[in-house]
Design an enzyme around this catalytic site. Structure first.
Site, PDB file in Angstrom:
ATOM      1  N   ASP A 140      41.608 -37.572  62.017  1.00 56.19           N
ATOM      2  CA  ASP A 140      41.621 -36.355  62.825  1.00 56.19           C
ATOM      3  C   ASP A 140      43.024 -35.897  63.204  1.00 56.19           C
ATOM      4  OD1 ASP A 140      38.726 -36.103  63.082  1.00 56.19           O
ATOM      5  OD2 ASP A 140      38.863 -37.938  64.254  1.00 56.19           O
TER       6      ASP A 140
ATOM      7  N   HIS B 297      32.902 -38.489  67.486  1.00 60.76           N
ATOM      8  CA  HIS B 297      32.751 -38.630  66.037  1.00 60.76           C
ATOM      9  C   HIS B 297      33.392 -37.416  65.366  1.00 60.76           C
ATOM     10  CE1 HIS B 297      31.405 -39.895  62.243  1.00 60.76           C
ATOM     11  NE2 HIS B 297      30.093 -39.804  62.351  1.00 60.76           N
TER      12      HIS B 297
ATOM     13  N   HIS C 128      41.648 -46.380  65.580  1.00 55.75           N
ATOM     14  CA  HIS C 128      40.415 -46.331  64.789  1.00 55.75           C
ATOM     15  C   HIS C 128      39.663 -47.644  64.949  1.00 55.75           C
ATOM     16  CE1 HIS C 128      37.782 -46.132  61.201  1.00 55.75           C
ATOM     17  NE2 HIS C 128      37.853 -44.839  61.396  1.00 55.75           N
TER      18      HIS C 128
END
Length: 448
Positions: free
Chosen positions: A384, A274, A325
């Site tokens: 990210d 996460h 994702h």
């Protein structure tokens, strides 16, 4: 029996007691990870706060990939971010107001809200002392402990009335940057042997400016502060289904106190699947810079990326971190914005060559993952992929990458907690698990 052996024996027995055949999930109609067979999330709630769109559905219900969109209280993220970039102004406090209230503030309301947050940034002296006593600990753990400690100093910690929830939310949003900055400075002193600096937040500064001041004193530029501000905005909310926000909603549904619920969210965000993923991307990028000799050679890049996917290189996880994702397919709108921001910052920092290399890693990574998995579902770079590179260019240490994520997401967490405790017909969230173990006959202790 030796205690050490007993631990080993118990651990070894778990191998059998935890065995659940993968096919059993399909047999009983269980949605593993709360995901449907087509990859979409199982619908478990309704919200007015955030909306994450990564695909559309055809008339027959089939998922159709689409450009990713993210909405805050009905406003598309790009429509909120672009004016801030054009006007070169700070906006995290404005977005926090929007997510908490559902309305964009006018100038007077925004000024008052910023002042309110600024007034609440200082920590109770006892909290500061306790952070100092926790030298060397993981900063996410210090953050969670400090949040739980706030319960002790709150004159009305268990009150879940709307007014009290809003007061607690504002205090948490304001104090997260200070807790994280203090915790890092203690870590820097105790672990790295550096001088200890505790700088208190300044009046009249935004959260992004104050955070950089508390971490770096005056060693940052205006662009650094605006980039951090936009990173906070982009990470502030991501719907009710992401793991940490769902954790906050699940715990809130029990009517536990705010601090216990938020501490649970911090524990969720800490996980490497996460909030900890940005560090994985940065470390992978450092590795690729070292092991790929020609940063412009597509063939060399592809060859090495396939080695990653085949578990032959780097950490042998079989992953290209930052690619893919759970919801977004063709694009992640957060990554699209961060890609532009990273380019602007790279020019100021003289790191254009690294930026161009990172863009090639994204471009080829998407192609390689798609080909390797032989999947028809598009994949894209996620949040990210560029966030860690931006943190690095600003000069922020990786020990606080995930805490900064929490510093942003506390806005979404508190907004969802308020909603969970204030909509009509609320109930404790209590899903079911199917037990597939056959009953056993009890065996007396003397006969075992």
């Amino acid at each position: 029996m030796k205690k050490e052996y007993l631990i080993y024996k118990l651990s070894d027995e778990v191998k059998n007691s935890c065995k659940i055949p993968r096919e059993a999930f399909g047999e009983y109609g269980v949605k593993r990870g709360l995901r449907n067979e087509d990859g979409s999330g199982v619908l478990v709630g309704l919200t007015n706060i955030g909306n994450v769109i990564g695909y559309e559905r055809d008339d027959d219900g089939t998922l159709k990939p689409s450009a990713g969109k993210l909405y805050y209280r009905g406003y598309e993220l790009n429509d909120l971010v672009e004016p801030l970039l054009h006007e070169k102004r700070f906006g995290f406090e404005e977005i926090a107001y929007l997510l908490l209230s559902g309305q964009l503030p006018d100038e007077e309301e925004l000024a008052a809200f910023r002042e309110l947050l600024n007034d609440n940034m200082l920590l109770d002296h006892r909290t500061t002392v306790n952070i100092i006593d926790l030298e060397g600990s993981n900063i996410m753990n210090i953050l969670a402990r400090s949040v739980l400690e706030m319960y002790t100093y709150d004159p009305n910690p268990d009150d879940i009335s709307r007014d009290n929830l809003m007061r607690q939310s504002i205090e948490l949003i304001a104090k997260f940057p200070t807790i994280i900055a203090y915790a890092y400075n203690i870590y820097r002193h105790s672990v790295q042997g550096r001088s200890l600096h505790i700088r208190h937040p300044l009046e009249g500064k935004t959260i992004a400016e104050n955070f950089l001041y508390m971490i770096k004193h005056e060693d940052y530029t205006e662009l650094d502060a605006r980039m951090l501000d936009l990173l906070l905005i982009i990470q502030a909310e991501h719907g009710g289904g992401n793991n940490s926000t769902f954790t906050v909603r699940v715990t809130s549904s029990t009517r536990t106190d705010t601090y216990s619920s938020i501490a649970a969210g911090i524990g969720s965000l800490k996980g490497p699947l996460h909030g900890g993923a940005n560090i994985k991307v940065v470390n992978m990028f450092h590795h690729l810079k070292e092991y790929i000799s020609d940063w412009k050679n597509i063939d060399e890049i592809d060859t090495y990326l396939y080695r990653l996917l085949n578990k032959e290189a780097y950490d042998k996880s079989g992953l290209i971190y930052g690619i893919g994702h759970a919801v977004y397919t063709m694009s992640d709108p957060r990554a699209v914005q961060l890609k532009k921001l990273a380019g602007e910052l790279a020019k100021e920092k003289g790191r254009e060559e690294e930026y161009e290399f990172l863009k090639l890693i994204e471009q080829e990574g998407v192609k390689c993952v798609t080909a390797f998995r032989k999947s028809t579902k598009p994949v894209c770079a996620n949040l990210d992929f560029y966030s860690g590179f931006i943190y690095e260019m600003i000069g922020l240490p990786e020990e606080i990458y995930t805490p900064i994520f929490a510093m942003a997401r506390i806005v979404g967490w508190t907004a969802h907690r308020i909603e969970e405790l204030n909509f009509e017909g609320r109930r404790i969230i209590r899903p079911a698990y199917k037990n597939i173990l056959s009953p056993k006959a009890y065996v007396p202790l003397s006969e075992r």
